[in-house]
Design an enzyme around this catalytic site. Structure first.
Site, PDB file in Angstrom:
ATOM      1  N   LYS A   4     -14.695  73.281   5.699  1.00 36.95           N
ATOM      2  CA  LYS A   4     -14.212  72.637   4.707  1.00 36.95           C
ATOM      3  C   LYS A   4     -15.767  71.922   4.092  1.00 36.95           C
ATOM      4  CE  LYS A   4      -9.918  71.565   6.995  1.00 36.95           C
ATOM      5  NZ  LYS A   4      -9.211  70.351   7.766  1.00 36.95           N
ATOM      6  N   LYS A  35       2.433  73.034  10.478  1.00 37.71           N
ATOM      7  CA  LYS A  35       2.019  72.001  11.599  1.00 37.71           C
ATOM      8  C   LYS A  35       2.819  71.755  12.293  1.00 37.71           C
ATOM      9  CE  LYS A  35      -1.408  70.657   8.361  1.00 37.71           C
ATOM     10  NZ  LYS A  35      -3.062  70.207   8.923  1.00 37.71           N
TER      11      LYS A  35
END
Length: 329
Positions: free
Chosen positions: A246, A150
């Protein structure tokens, strides 16, 4: 026989803060749905996401609005027209899959014509921090086959280089969570190439990606926030090389399977992702993961306590839940 539906807010504390470009969370807040028929109960979980205008309250309200439809026998296909894609529909859809498997004695894998999920490599996430702290975190899991890094717009090059130095053998996914702009994406291409990054996930805002139509990246770019359901592919197909499926975006396994198959038909690579969640969210996502080039299902790894019998991570290898946990008898 009339069904029963119940929904509640559950909270799972995290072992440490989960920090990305748009904020920090210390707990996973989910909605848990149970749909019963006689003595048989199917379960599903959804994770409302503020980025998509969702909250626990809005998801529970959507589920309540669908109560009569579900309790009067509404099925998964008809559910697609009853609720929009999102966490509420995901929780109901997955509960319906689980209920159907338990009532029929046939596993979800069998229903979709697939083999049962097996242990597979799944990314372990290195959250945003100072480069030296990210290097320490990466060193602790350097043996894992895949790491997700990230980053934000504040010196991502230093963060990526630090992680790569600490984990020289792991494949890397870099995820800015829409925090970059065109200038930074272009400037970061040599850095990503030099660090042998395997995938760059949604670096720019989903509504500002038209310039990608003519861009030739040195590293494949994956659409996350830019694609939710199969009908989104007409817009993103020429801009990205991979799509992240997702269940909380697609609104359940039913729509996620449609998206995954459509993406493959369009010649796009596949990634399976998740929110920070329990194993109840991950179990149905494993049926997308078996089709995918990249898997990022480490949500339960961040929990202080998960459901008994759920998924297990062993050095970046994810073992499916125990039989009977979800979608099996």
């Amino acid at each position: 026989m009339r069904r029963t539906l119940s929904a509640r807010h559950d909270r799972f504390a995290l072992t440490r803060p989960f920090r990305i470009s748009r904020g920090v969370k210390t707990a996973a807040d989910v909605v848990t749905v149970a749909i019963g028929e006689g003595d048989v109960v199917g379960r599903g979980e959804g994770v409302p996401y503020a980025r998509y205008g969702e909250s626990i309250e809005s998801a529970l309200a959507q589920i309540e609005a669908a109560r009569d439809f579900i309790e009067n026998g509404g099925d998964r296909r008809a559910l697609l027209a009853q609720l929009p894609a999102g966490a509420a529909r995901n929780a109901i859809d997955c509960a319906l899959w689980d209920l159907e498997a338990r009532l029929s004695g046939e596993s979800v894998a069998s229903m979709i014509g697939a083999s049962e999920p097996e242990r597979l490599a799944s990314a372990l996430t290195i959250v945003i921090d100072a480069p030296e702290a990210m290097a320490r975190a990466a060193a602790e899991v350097a043996h894992a086959p895949l790491l997700k890094v990230k980053v934000d717009a504040n010196d991502p090059a230093a963060q990526i280089r630090a992680v790569r130095a600490a984990a020289p053998k792991a494949a890397l996914i870099v995820d800015p969570n829409e925090s970059w702009d065109q200038t930074l994406v272009e400037a970061m291409q040599p850095v990503l190439k030099a660090a042998e990054v395997a995938l760059l996930e949604q670096p720019i805002p989903a509504d500002a990606d038209d310039w990608l139509e003519s861009f030739k990246p040195l590293v494949p770019i994956c659409a996350d926030e830019a694609v939710h359901v199969a009908t989104d592919l007409w817009r993103v197909g020429g801009r990205y090389q991979v799509v992240n499926v997702k269940l909380d975006k697609s609104g359940g396994l039913t729509a996620a399977l449609e998206l995954a198959h459509a993406a493959r038909w369009a010649g796009l690579g596949l990634m399976t992702g998740c929110m920070v969640s329990s194993s109840l969210s991950i179990a149905p996502a494993l049926h997308i993961a078996r089709m995918s080039d990249f898997v990022d299902l480490d949500g339960p790894v961040w929990l202080k306590e998960d459901y008994p019998g759920g998924v297990r991570d062993e050095g970046g290898l994810l073992t499916p839940p125990e039989p009977g946990f979800w979608g099996t008898v």
